[in-house]
Design an enzyme around this catalytic site. Sequence first.
Site, PDB file in Angstrom:
ATOM      1  N   LYS A  13       0.828  -1.217   0.000  1.00 22.35           N
ATOM      2  CA  LYS A  13       0.000   0.000   0.000  1.00 22.35           C
ATOM      3  C   LYS A  13       0.857   1.259   0.000  1.00 22.35           C
ATOM      4  O   LYS A  13       0.647   2.172  -0.782  1.00 22.35           O
ATOM      5  CB  LYS A  13      -0.894   0.072   1.253  1.00 22.35           C
ATOM      6  CG  LYS A  13      -1.860  -1.056   1.432  1.00 22.35           C
ATOM      7  CD  LYS A  13      -2.690  -0.866   2.695  1.00 22.35           C
ATOM      8  CE  LYS A  13      -1.899  -0.864   3.985  1.00 22.35           C
ATOM      9  NZ  LYS A  13      -1.241  -2.124   4.322  1.00 22.35           N
ATOM     10  N   ARG A  88      -9.378   1.509   8.461  1.00 22.22           N
ATOM     11  CA  ARG A  88      -8.988   0.132   8.767  1.00 22.22           C
ATOM     12  C   ARG A  88     -10.084  -0.606   9.511  1.00 22.22           C
ATOM     13  O   ARG A  88      -9.890  -1.769   9.849  1.00 22.22           O
ATOM     14  CB  ARG A  88      -7.787   0.193   9.714  1.00 22.22           C
ATOM     15  CG  ARG A  88      -6.487  -0.107   9.068  1.00 22.22           C
ATOM     16  CD  ARG A  88      -5.493  -0.037  10.209  1.00 22.22           C
ATOM     17  NE  ARG A  88      -4.389  -0.885   9.960  1.00 22.22           N
ATOM     18  CZ  ARG A  88      -3.325  -0.490   9.285  1.00 22.22           C
ATOM     19  NH1 ARG A  88      -3.255   0.709   8.784  1.00 22.22           N
ATOM     20  NH2 ARG A  88      -2.333  -1.324   9.119  1.00 22.22           N
ATOM     21  N   ARG A 160      11.351  -1.670  10.944  1.00 25.89           N
ATOM     22  CA  ARG A 160      10.284  -1.218  11.838  1.00 25.89           C
ATOM     23  C   ARG A 160      10.120  -2.149  13.031  1.00 25.89           C
ATOM     24  O   ARG A 160      10.256  -3.356  12.902  1.00 25.89           O
ATOM     25  CB  ARG A 160       8.962  -1.128  11.066  1.00 25.89           C
ATOM     26  CG  ARG A 160       8.773   0.209  10.424  1.00 25.89           C
ATOM     27  CD  ARG A 160       7.611   0.277   9.487  1.00 25.89           C
ATOM     28  NE  ARG A 160       6.393  -0.386   9.950  1.00 25.89           N
ATOM     29  CZ  ARG A 160       5.275  -0.433   9.230  1.00 25.89           C
ATOM     30  NH1 ARG A 160       5.229   0.159   8.044  1.00 25.89           N
ATOM     31  NH2 ARG A 160       4.211  -1.042   9.689  1.00 25.89           N
ATOM     32  N   ARG A 171      -0.580  -8.904  13.071  1.00 30.74           N
ATOM     33  CA  ARG A 171      -1.133  -7.839  12.222  1.00 30.74           C
ATOM     34  C   ARG A 171      -1.983  -8.431  11.100  1.00 30.74           C
ATOM     35  O   ARG A 171      -3.001  -7.872  10.720  1.00 30.74           O
ATOM     36  CB  ARG A 171       0.001  -6.986  11.644  1.00 30.74           C
ATOM     37  CG  ARG A 171       0.616  -6.066  12.702  1.00 30.74           C
ATOM     38  CD  ARG A 171       1.987  -5.590  12.312  1.00 30.74           C
ATOM     39  NE  ARG A 171       2.006  -4.815  11.098  1.00 30.74           N
ATOM     40  CZ  ARG A 171       3.076  -4.636  10.339  1.00 30.74           C
ATOM     41  NH1 ARG A 171       4.227  -5.193  10.681  1.00 30.74           N
ATOM     42  NH2 ARG A 171       3.014  -3.898   9.267  1.00 30.74           N
TER      43      ARG A 171
HETATM   44  P1  AP5 Z   1       4.906  -1.618   1.840  1.00 28.04           P
HETATM   45  O1  AP5 Z   1       4.587  -0.733   0.703  1.00 28.04           O
HETATM   46  O2  AP5 Z   1       5.702  -1.059   2.972  1.00 28.04           O
HETATM   47  O3  AP5 Z   1       3.553  -2.310   2.378  1.00 28.04           O
HETATM   48  P2  AP5 Z   1       2.344  -1.708   3.188  1.00 28.04           P
HETATM   49  O4  AP5 Z   1       1.122  -2.332   2.616  1.00 28.04           O
HETATM   50  O5  AP5 Z   1       2.405  -0.228   3.271  1.00 28.04           O
HETATM   51  O6  AP5 Z   1       2.647  -2.384   4.589  1.00 28.04           O
HETATM   52  P3  AP5 Z   1       2.619  -1.791   6.059  1.00 28.04           P
HETATM   53  O7  AP5 Z   1       3.327  -2.780   6.933  1.00 28.04           O
HETATM   54  O8  AP5 Z   1       3.099  -0.381   6.076  1.00 28.04           O
HETATM   55  O9  AP5 Z   1       1.115  -1.873   6.340  1.00 28.04           O
HETATM   56  P4  AP5 Z   1       0.480  -1.822   7.685  1.00 28.04           P
HETATM   57  O10 AP5 Z   1      -0.906  -1.668   7.211  1.00 28.04           O
HETATM   58  O11 AP5 Z   1       0.712  -2.946   8.594  1.00 28.04           O
HETATM   59  O12 AP5 Z   1       1.235  -0.646   8.425  1.00 28.04           O
HETATM   60  P5  AP5 Z   1       0.833   0.834   8.775  1.00 28.04           P
HETATM   61  O13 AP5 Z   1       2.033   1.654   8.804  1.00 28.04           O
HETATM   62  O14 AP5 Z   1      -0.320   1.271   7.940  1.00 28.04           O
HETATM   63  O15 AP5 Z   1       5.633  -2.922   1.285  1.00 28.04           O
HETATM   64  C1  AP5 Z   1       6.133  -3.929   2.148  1.00 28.04           C
HETATM   65  C2  AP5 Z   1       7.540  -4.373   1.712  1.00 28.04           C
HETATM   66  O16 AP5 Z   1       7.472  -5.010   0.448  1.00 28.04           O
HETATM   67  C3  AP5 Z   1       8.523  -3.209   1.526  1.00 28.04           C
HETATM   68  O17 AP5 Z   1       9.807  -3.625   1.878  1.00 28.04           O
HETATM   69  C4  AP5 Z   1       8.453  -2.909   0.027  1.00 28.04           C
HETATM   70  O18 AP5 Z   1       9.656  -2.315  -0.438  1.00 28.04           O
HETATM   71  C5  AP5 Z   1       8.216  -4.280  -0.546  1.00 28.04           C
HETATM   72  N1  AP5 Z   1       7.373  -4.277  -1.727  1.00 28.04           N
HETATM   73  C6  AP5 Z   1       6.319  -3.455  -2.000  1.00 28.04           C
HETATM   74  N2  AP5 Z   1       5.753  -3.763  -3.180  1.00 28.04           N
HETATM   75  C7  AP5 Z   1       6.465  -4.818  -3.675  1.00 28.04           C
HETATM   76  C8  AP5 Z   1       6.366  -5.613  -4.866  1.00 28.04           C
HETATM   77  N3  AP5 Z   1       5.399  -5.396  -5.766  1.00 28.04           N
HETATM   78  N4  AP5 Z   1       7.244  -6.629  -5.022  1.00 28.04           N
HETATM   79  C9  AP5 Z   1       8.210  -6.860  -4.096  1.00 28.04           C
HETATM   80  N5  AP5 Z   1       8.370  -6.147  -2.962  1.00 28.04           N
HETATM   81  C10 AP5 Z   1       7.496  -5.137  -2.739  1.00 28.04           C
HETATM   82  O19 AP5 Z   1       0.290   0.648  10.263  1.00 28.04           O
HETATM   83  C11 AP5 Z   1       1.162   0.242  11.316  1.00 28.04           C
HETATM   84  C12 AP5 Z   1       0.383   0.195  12.611  1.00 28.04           C
HETATM   85  O20 AP5 Z   1      -0.133   1.509  12.919  1.00 28.04           O
HETATM   86  C13 AP5 Z   1      -0.842  -0.708  12.624  1.00 28.04           C
HETATM   87  O21 AP5 Z   1      -0.499  -2.031  12.920  1.00 28.04           O
HETATM   88  C14 AP5 Z   1      -1.690  -0.035  13.704  1.00 28.04           C
HETATM   89  O22 AP5 Z   1      -1.243  -0.366  14.983  1.00 28.04           O
HETATM   90  C15 AP5 Z   1      -1.422   1.440  13.496  1.00 28.04           C
HETATM   91  N6  AP5 Z   1      -2.398   2.079  12.568  1.00 28.04           N
HETATM   92  C16 AP5 Z   1      -2.117   2.677  11.367  1.00 28.04           C
HETATM   93  N7  AP5 Z   1      -3.240   3.136  10.788  1.00 28.04           N
HETATM   94  C17 AP5 Z   1      -4.258   2.813  11.643  1.00 28.04           C
HETATM   95  C18 AP5 Z   1      -5.666   2.973  11.593  1.00 28.04           C
HETATM   96  N8  AP5 Z   1      -6.261   3.581  10.557  1.00 28.04           N
HETATM   97  N9  AP5 Z   1      -6.401   2.517  12.631  1.00 28.04           N
HETATM   98  C19 AP5 Z   1      -5.836   1.929  13.695  1.00 28.04           C
HETATM   99  N10 AP5 Z   1      -4.512   1.715  13.790  1.00 28.04           N
HETATM  100  C20 AP5 Z   1      -3.726   2.145  12.783  1.00 28.04           C
HETATM  101 MG    MG Z   2       2.784   1.140   4.830  1.00 31.16          MG
END
Ligand code: AP5
Ligand code: MG
Length: 213
Positions: A13, A88, A160, A171
Amino acid sequence: MKIIMLGAPGAGKGTQAQLIADKYGIPHVSTGDIFRANIKNGTELGMEAKKYMDQGLLVPDELTVRILLDRVAKEDCKDGYVLDGFPRTIPQAEVLDQALTERGDRIDFAIDVDAPDENIVKRMSGRRACLACGATFHVEHIPPKQEGICDRCGQELVLRDDDKEETVQKRLDVYHEQTQPLLAYYEKKGVLRTVDGTKTMQEVFAAVTALLG
Ligand code: AP5
Ligand code: MG
């Protein structure tokens, strides 16, 4: 253009949201990045969010919704934005809809970056994140030009805290339980689009731009 990125943790994402933001000139708004920046700066919000994030749990809706609505009310969001990691939960989606409806506005696209859990667990251990600007890299798939340094802002890249294998599994469980129901929610609104997140970053982005035009 107002876009929501949906998908499991690690589906890509953030990677796609950044590419969209750069191409269409709209801000990339990630609640996860906002929380991580607050943790890095030791704010009260950061301390509160960290309690949940480190366990792989969602930060409570009240807190998250307030942060998001404040962010999208800023001047730079008036012509659109790409939301990454929000909403989410169904209640978060409802609050966002209500805020938009009050202004006669709506979400244009909710893009689901679809990837099975097996792919995700493999990707996470190689991820390196910039806590300063939110850029994301992968040691093998999407390496930075200089090891350990962010291409975009020159700051240090880190693993992270929530990317440990057992936290990643938690997660994913939370995603299936609380976030996946949003696919049906946006499908019903006629704005859901799906792209295959197992393809390369460039292939996924080509599919995204084909949808957005
Ligand atoms: P990446 O693009 O980083 O993936 P992502 O979907 O953004 O994954 P996240 O881990 O950031 O999602 P998340 O939803 O758990 O975390 P968030 O920060 O939102 O890609 C992943 C990896 O793969 C990278 O190394 C990338 O380079 C690689 N990659 C990407 N595309 C690729 C491809 N096509 N091929 C190969 N490799 C690839 O949330 C973190 C925490 O914050 C949550 O757990 C929660 O506690 C809190 N939080 C955030 N938002 C909310 C909310 N709205 N409500 C409640 N809690 C929240
Ligand atoms: Mg992310």
